[in-house]
Design a protein around this motif. Structure first.
Motif, PDB file in Angstrom:
ATOM      1  N   VAL A 164     105.448  -4.678  40.728  1.00 15.20           N
ATOM      2  CA  VAL A 164     106.645  -4.099  39.766  1.00 15.20           C
ATOM      3  C   VAL A 164     105.727  -3.274  38.742  1.00 15.20           C
ATOM      4  O   VAL A 164     106.308  -1.873  38.338  1.00 15.20           O
ATOM      5  CB  VAL A 164     107.192  -4.975  38.719  1.00 15.20           C
ATOM      6  N   ASP A 165     104.584  -3.452  38.179  1.00 11.95           N
ATOM      7  CA  ASP A 165     104.031  -2.707  37.218  1.00 11.95           C
ATOM      8  C   ASP A 165     103.557  -1.437  37.952  1.00 11.95           C
ATOM      9  O   ASP A 165     103.499  -0.372  37.311  1.00 11.95           O
ATOM     10  CB  ASP A 165     102.576  -3.300  36.741  1.00 11.95           C
ATOM     11  N   GLU A 166     103.201  -1.338  39.016  1.00  6.69           N
ATOM     12  CA  GLU A 166     102.688  -0.135  39.923  1.00  6.69           C
ATOM     13  C   GLU A 166     104.419   0.619  39.941  1.00  6.69           C
ATOM     14  O   GLU A 166     103.837   1.838  40.330  1.00  6.69           O
ATOM     15  CB  GLU A 166     102.385  -0.474  41.250  1.00  6.69           C
ATOM     16  N   GLY A 167     105.187   0.392  39.690  1.00  2.00           N
ATOM     17  CA  GLY A 167     106.594   1.065  40.192  1.00  2.00           C
ATOM     18  C   GLY A 167     106.940   1.224  41.361  1.00  2.00           C
ATOM     19  O   GLY A 167     108.023   1.952  41.719  1.00  2.00           O
ATOM     20  N   LYS A 168     106.562   0.323  42.241  1.00  2.00           N
ATOM     21  CA  LYS A 168     106.943   0.302  43.624  1.00  2.00           C
ATOM     22  C   LYS A 168     108.029  -0.874  43.876  1.00  2.00           C
ATOM     23  O   LYS A 168     108.884  -0.656  44.914  1.00  2.00           O
ATOM     24  CB  LYS A 168     105.976   0.115  44.403  1.00  2.00           C
ATOM     25  N   LEU A 169     108.296  -1.595  42.856  1.00  2.58           N
ATOM     26  CA  LEU A 169     109.385  -2.555  42.654  1.00  2.58           C
ATOM     27  C   LEU A 169     109.923  -2.620  41.393  1.00  2.58           C
ATOM     28  O   LEU A 169     109.454  -2.079  40.441  1.00  2.58           O
ATOM     29  CB  LEU A 169     108.771  -4.030  43.035  1.00  2.58           C
ATOM     30  N   GLN A 207     110.013 -16.036  49.577  1.00  2.00           N
ATOM     31  CA  GLN A 207     109.599 -15.392  51.023  1.00  2.00           C
ATOM     32  C   GLN A 207     110.223 -13.904  50.886  1.00  2.00           C
ATOM     33  O   GLN A 207     109.618 -13.124  51.278  1.00  2.00           O
ATOM     34  CB  GLN A 207     110.024 -16.162  52.072  1.00  2.00           C
ATOM     35  N   VAL A 208     111.481 -14.212  50.517  1.00  2.00           N
ATOM     36  CA  VAL A 208     112.232 -12.700  50.347  1.00  2.00           C
ATOM     37  C   VAL A 208     111.554 -11.898  49.448  1.00  2.00           C
ATOM     38  O   VAL A 208     111.093 -10.406  49.667  1.00  2.00           O
ATOM     39  CB  VAL A 208     113.422 -12.866  49.768  1.00  2.00           C
ATOM     40  N   ALA A 209     110.909 -12.156  48.332  1.00  2.00           N
ATOM     41  CA  ALA A 209     110.345 -11.368  47.202  1.00  2.00           C
ATOM     42  C   ALA A 209     108.811 -11.085  47.910  1.00  2.00           C
ATOM     43  O   ALA A 209     108.442  -9.790  47.747  1.00  2.00           O
ATOM     44  CB  ALA A 209     109.903 -12.072  45.875  1.00  2.00           C
ATOM     45  N   GLY A 210     108.288 -12.003  48.597  1.00  2.69           N
ATOM     46  CA  GLY A 210     106.964 -11.621  49.285  1.00  2.69           C
ATOM     47  C   GLY A 210     107.148 -10.441  50.393  1.00  2.69           C
ATOM     48  O   GLY A 210     106.581  -9.554  50.793  1.00  2.69           O
ATOM     49  N   ALA A 211     108.373 -10.493  51.161  1.00  2.00           N
ATOM     50  CA  ALA A 211     108.689  -9.474  52.207  1.00  2.00           C
ATOM     51  C   ALA A 211     108.667  -8.213  51.477  1.00  2.00           C
ATOM     52  O   ALA A 211     108.298  -7.141  52.224  1.00  2.00           O
ATOM     53  CB  ALA A 211     109.879 -10.007  53.079  1.00  2.00           C
ATOM     54  N   ALA A 212     109.717  -8.182  50.238  1.00  2.00           N
ATOM     55  CA  ALA A 212     109.729  -6.870  49.604  1.00  2.00           C
ATOM     56  C   ALA A 212     108.222  -6.477  49.283  1.00  2.00           C
ATOM     57  O   ALA A 212     108.244  -5.071  49.106  1.00  2.00           O
ATOM     58  CB  ALA A 212     110.431  -7.130  48.285  1.00  2.00           C
ATOM     59  N   VAL A 213     107.415  -7.149  48.897  1.00  4.80           N
ATOM     60  CA  VAL A 213     105.956  -6.671  48.469  1.00  4.80           C
ATOM     61  C   VAL A 213     105.539  -6.146  49.449  1.00  4.80           C
ATOM     62  O   VAL A 213     104.693  -4.987  49.229  1.00  4.80           O
ATOM     63  CB  VAL A 213     105.450  -7.821  47.736  1.00  4.80           C
ATOM     64  N   GLU A 214     105.407  -6.839  50.899  1.00  6.24           N
ATOM     65  CA  GLU A 214     104.800  -6.162  51.945  1.00  6.24           C
ATOM     66  C   GLU A 214     105.571  -4.877  52.525  1.00  6.24           C
ATOM     67  O   GLU A 214     104.751  -3.896  52.675  1.00  6.24           O
ATOM     68  CB  GLU A 214     104.784  -7.014  52.959  1.00  6.24           C
ATOM     69  N   ALA A 215     106.855  -4.741  52.315  1.00  2.00           N
ATOM     70  CA  ALA A 215     107.368  -3.633  52.411  1.00  2.00           C
ATOM     71  C   ALA A 215     107.081  -2.284  51.843  1.00  2.00           C
ATOM     72  O   ALA A 215     106.910  -1.449  52.305  1.00  2.00           O
ATOM     73  CB  ALA A 215     109.072  -3.707  52.476  1.00  2.00           C
ATOM     74  N   VAL A 233      95.416  -6.894  34.929  1.00  2.00           N
ATOM     75  CA  VAL A 233      95.895  -7.343  36.042  1.00  2.00           C
ATOM     76  C   VAL A 233      97.419  -7.162  35.932  1.00  2.00           C
ATOM     77  O   VAL A 233      98.071  -6.818  36.791  1.00  2.00           O
ATOM     78  CB  VAL A 233      95.583  -8.934  36.358  1.00  2.00           C
ATOM     79  N   LEU A 234      98.118  -7.475  34.881  1.00  2.00           N
ATOM     80  CA  LEU A 234      99.465  -7.498  34.531  1.00  2.00           C
ATOM     81  C   LEU A 234      99.724  -6.680  33.206  1.00  2.00           C
ATOM     82  O   LEU A 234      98.866  -6.858  32.236  1.00  2.00           O
ATOM     83  CB  LEU A 234     100.162  -8.806  34.522  1.00  2.00           C
ATOM     84  N   SER A 235     100.716  -5.983  33.173  1.00  2.00           N
ATOM     85  CA  SER A 235     101.295  -5.632  31.778  1.00  2.00           C
ATOM     86  C   SER A 235     101.802  -6.508  30.686  1.00  2.00           C
ATOM     87  O   SER A 235     102.093  -7.451  31.233  1.00  2.00           O
ATOM     88  CB  SER A 235     102.249  -4.315  32.049  1.00  2.00           C
ATOM     89  N   HIS A 236     101.396  -6.220  29.567  1.00  2.00           N
ATOM     90  CA  HIS A 236     102.193  -7.294  28.617  1.00  2.00           C
ATOM     91  C   HIS A 236     103.657  -7.359  29.024  1.00  2.00           C
ATOM     92  O   HIS A 236     104.168  -8.575  28.765  1.00  2.00           O
ATOM     93  CB  HIS A 236     102.050  -6.315  27.297  1.00  2.00           C
ATOM     94  N   ALA A 237     104.270  -6.062  29.357  1.00  2.00           N
ATOM     95  CA  ALA A 237     105.889  -6.171  29.646  1.00  2.00           C
ATOM     96  C   ALA A 237     106.082  -7.431  30.864  1.00  2.00           C
ATOM     97  O   ALA A 237     106.974  -8.267  30.803  1.00  2.00           O
ATOM     98  CB  ALA A 237     106.443  -5.161  30.013  1.00  2.00           C
ATOM     99  N   SER A 238     104.914  -7.559  31.772  1.00  2.00           N
ATOM    100  CA  SER A 238     105.370  -8.294  32.964  1.00  2.00           C
ATOM    101  C   SER A 238     104.927 -10.030  32.523  1.00  2.00           C
ATOM    102  O   SER A 238     105.467 -10.806  32.940  1.00  2.00           O
ATOM    103  CB  SER A 238     104.379  -7.981  34.006  1.00  2.00           C
ATOM    104  N   VAL A 239     103.722  -9.933  31.631  1.00  2.00           N
ATOM    105  CA  VAL A 239     103.357 -11.342  31.170  1.00  2.00           C
ATOM    106  C   VAL A 239     104.717 -11.793  30.364  1.00  2.00           C
ATOM    107  O   VAL A 239     105.073 -12.997  30.555  1.00  2.00           O
ATOM    108  CB  VAL A 239     102.461 -11.430  30.449  1.00  2.00           C
TER     109      VAL A 239
END
Length: 376
Positions: free
Chosen positions: A114-119, A196-204, A276-282
């Motif tokens: 999510v931090d990367e902007g891909k999700l 599992q669905v969240a992980g599939a989105a990450v891989e996609a 590793v993670l943004s403040h917003a993500s934590v």
């Protein structure tokens, strides 16, 4: 050992030295064993303020009596280790499956992407996984990680029954073929296949396998050298053969590796000079997501509690802004990681035993830790 017993032993030892009589030595040994047996049966001294960890040890010894073969406890604040205690029979480097403590790890990798902007947490999952259609396609990553996606609970066990050798994409497609149990975002049900669905989105969106991406984005930057993903049950698949790791419960690791992960969160997403993670993500992970939602299914031992859920972790207490103050992600196999934001302490209780048998002991140990080390 009484003065009388000590005197008799002394006399008999002299007798043994002078005369080398086997009978005399035998009597001395008998009295020595008797004296130590008597002292061992005396009640243990109450913990004192001079030893702040004594109450912690007492609680962990109780956990061993309640069924844990051995327990490791580690506590830190910042970069300072305050406590490392191994009680009972446990290898200091034990590497065990951490069950639902995996959820915290899964949420962290999702948030990294999510931090990367891909999700994005709040767009329909169908944007990333076209197999999800209709109301199921409206489910969001936030709902998946908060376990409010409407896709069932641990009772259904869809992801647990799946083949470890299938891909995460295939796993998600199986989920997509099932009708939603609840409308998205309306009900909290613990342990469904949403991870599992969240992980599939990450891989996609990244084009990389989950285990490889976790290694690249989380494990290597944090120095987690004894962590890998599997499926539970493994059904004979090795970690290398597992393309469908159980993301709500399939991480295998050591207590020290989990502490490295907790340290990153405690440092607001930073580890070894690397973000590793943004403040917003934590902050998002540690914000209550289930306030006002009915708790239709809670895991064993949690039903009827006052807990809320964030993203991949429990909020045991929170402030008026729904920010978690005590956050944790306990696993059924006996791993219990936690962070106390008020004191800055973070730690783990680590064993391989049924959590429901020893959770009360863990909680007593944590109360003792906060009392002993909570003042900054």
């Amino acid at each position: 050992m009484s003065a009388v017993v000590r005197m008799r032993i002394a006399r008999l030892m002299v007798c043994a030295a002078a005369l080398s009589l086997s009978g005399c030595v035998g009597i001395a040994i008998h009295l020595y064993k008797y004296a130590h047996k008597k002292s061992a049966t005396q009640p243990a001294a109450a913990p004192t303020a001079a030893d702040p960890s004594a109450n912690v040890r007492a609680a962990l010894e109780s956990a061993v009596k309640d069924g844990a073969p051995g327990v490791t406890a580690i506590v830190m604040r910042g970069d300072t280790r305050l406590l490392r205690m191994d009680v009972g029979t446990i290898d200091p480097n034990a590497q065990w499956p951490v069950a639902s403590a995996s959820k915290w790890l899964t949420a962290a990798l999702v948030m990294n992407v999510v931090d990367e902007g891909k999700l994005s947490l709040d767009v329909p999952i169908s944007r990333y996984l076209p197999a999800f259609k209709g109301q199921a396609g409206e489910v969001t990553l936030r709902q998946l990680l908060a376990q409010t996606s409407g896709e069932g609970s641990l009772e259904d066990g869809l992801d647990i029954r799946q083949d470890p050798r299938m891909t995460l994409a295939q796993s998600a497609e199986e989920v997509a073929r099932q009708p939603l149990v609840d409308a998205p975002g309306t009900v909290f049900k613990y342990g469904g296949p949403g991870f599992q669905v969240a992980g599939a989105a990450v891989e996609a969106v990244t084009g990389k396998r989950w285990a490889d991406l976790f290694q690249e984005r989380i494990a290597v930057p944090l120095g987690m050298t004894h962590t890998y993903w599997t499926h539970i049950p493994a059904n004979g698949a090795t970690a290398a053969q597992t393309r469908n790791p159980l993301l709500q419960g399939g991480a295998v690791m050591t207590a020290e590796d989990y502490m490295r992960f907790l340290g990153m969160l405690a440092h607001d997403g930073m580890a070894n000079g690397h973000r590793v993670l943004s403040h917003a993500s934590v902050e998002a992970m540690e914000t209550v997501q289930t306030d006002g939602k009915p708790e239709a299914y809670m895991p064993p031992g949690v039903k009827g509690s006052s807990l809320q859920y964030g993203l991949g972790n429990w909020c045991e207490s929170w402030d008026a802004n729904l920010r978690c103050q005590m956050v944790s992600s306990a696993g059924a196999f006996g791993t219990y990681p936690w962070i106390d934001r008020k004191s800055g302490l973070y730690g783990i209780f680590f064993t391989r035993a049924r959590l429901t048998k020893i959770e009360a002991d863990y909680r007593r140990a944590r109360v003792a830790i906060l009392a002993a080390y909570g003042s900054k």
